[in-house]
Design a protein around this motif. Structure first.
Motif: not given
Length: 267
Positions: A113-117, A120-124
């Motif tokens: 939740d602390e990540l920028e969009q 987050q896309d990279r993590v997904i």
């Protein structure tokens, strides 16, 4: 490593200090990178050493390559979601959300939740790649998760949930075991869409033989997405005739071998 920043109008100074400045190299011989920002504090460019650039480039290329599922002979036999998975619709994908937290911490040292969009896309993306490379059923029994309709008579209303079934030689047809049989365990043939096609076989081998016969007699049906609406009266009769011959108790020689039905003849 500290971040050294420059406004855009001092980009030349940033480059000069990067190449010749006294603080350009740390104790390990690595040059400090310079970050250039515009008036709105948006990152415009980064000046970094060739070694650092190539390290990042190789890492990015490796990550890009990891997004392409490639079956490998060194993997144990079992379930490959990108090969064996039932139709990957939105509500049937294996969940990647549980991987968000550990991957976000490993990649960025933060919670998801602390990540920028963009982060987050990279993590997904990495989480999905992990699922695509997942191999279930290391003992080679062929068990795979299929989103199925509930077959319990105690359910007050129809519902779907993940259940384990066994692969067959037919894409989209799986075998599901239950302990509800009069003589103990029974086997059912389940489609990749989660629909129970028929049930009652006393052995897995007989059920698998029946599945192969059903696919031969009804070759035009996509078992990954099949539902009752795809069956005409002629198709239903062919299915019943196949089950009568490839019966729950074994092959019945007194029943004729059904002829394959084409899409045209089924209409």
């Amino acid at each position: 490593m500290p971040q050294i920043s420059f406004p855009l109008d001092k980009a030349h100074q940033a480059l000069d200090e990067f190449l010749t400045g006294k603080d350009a190299v740390d104790s390990h011989g690595n040059r400090y990178s310079r970050h250039i920002y515009d008036e709105q504090e948006n990152s415009v460019a980064v000046i970094l050493s060739d070694k650092e650039y190539r390290t990042y480039l190789r890492g990015y290329q490796a990550w890009e390559d990891s997004q392409e599922p490639v079956d490998s002979p060194d993997l144990p036999p079992g379930y490959r979601p990108y090969i064996h998975s039932p139709e990957a619709t939105e509500n049937r994908l294996l969940p990647h959300e549980p991987l968000h937290t550990p991957i976000a911490h490993a990649m960025y040292g933060k919670t998801f939740d602390e990540l920028e969009q963009r982060e987050q896309d990279r993590v997904i993306g990495v989480a999905i790649a992990c699922l695509l490379r997942t191999t279930f059923d290391a003992d080679t029994q062929g068990a795979v998760p299929v989103m199925m309709l509930s077959h319990s008579g105690d359910d007050p209303e129809p519902r779907t949930f993940w259940q384990l079934a066994y692969k067959t030689d037919v894409d989209g047809l799986f075998l599901r075991a239950s302990g509800n049989g009069f003589f103990g365990e029974e086997w059912a043939i389940v489609t990749g869409s989660g629909w129970r096609l028929a049930a009652g076989w006393f052995s897995r081998d007989d059920a698998a033989r029946a599945a192969a016969a059903i696919a031969r007699v009804l070759p035009y049906i996509d078992w990954m997405s099949a539902d009752a609406d795809q069956f005409t009266e002629k198709s239903k009769e062919a299915l019943r005739a196949t089950v009568r011959r490839y019966h729950f108790t074994g092959l019945r020689e007194d029943q004729p071998e059904p002829e394959p039905i084409t899409a045209e003849s089924a209409a």
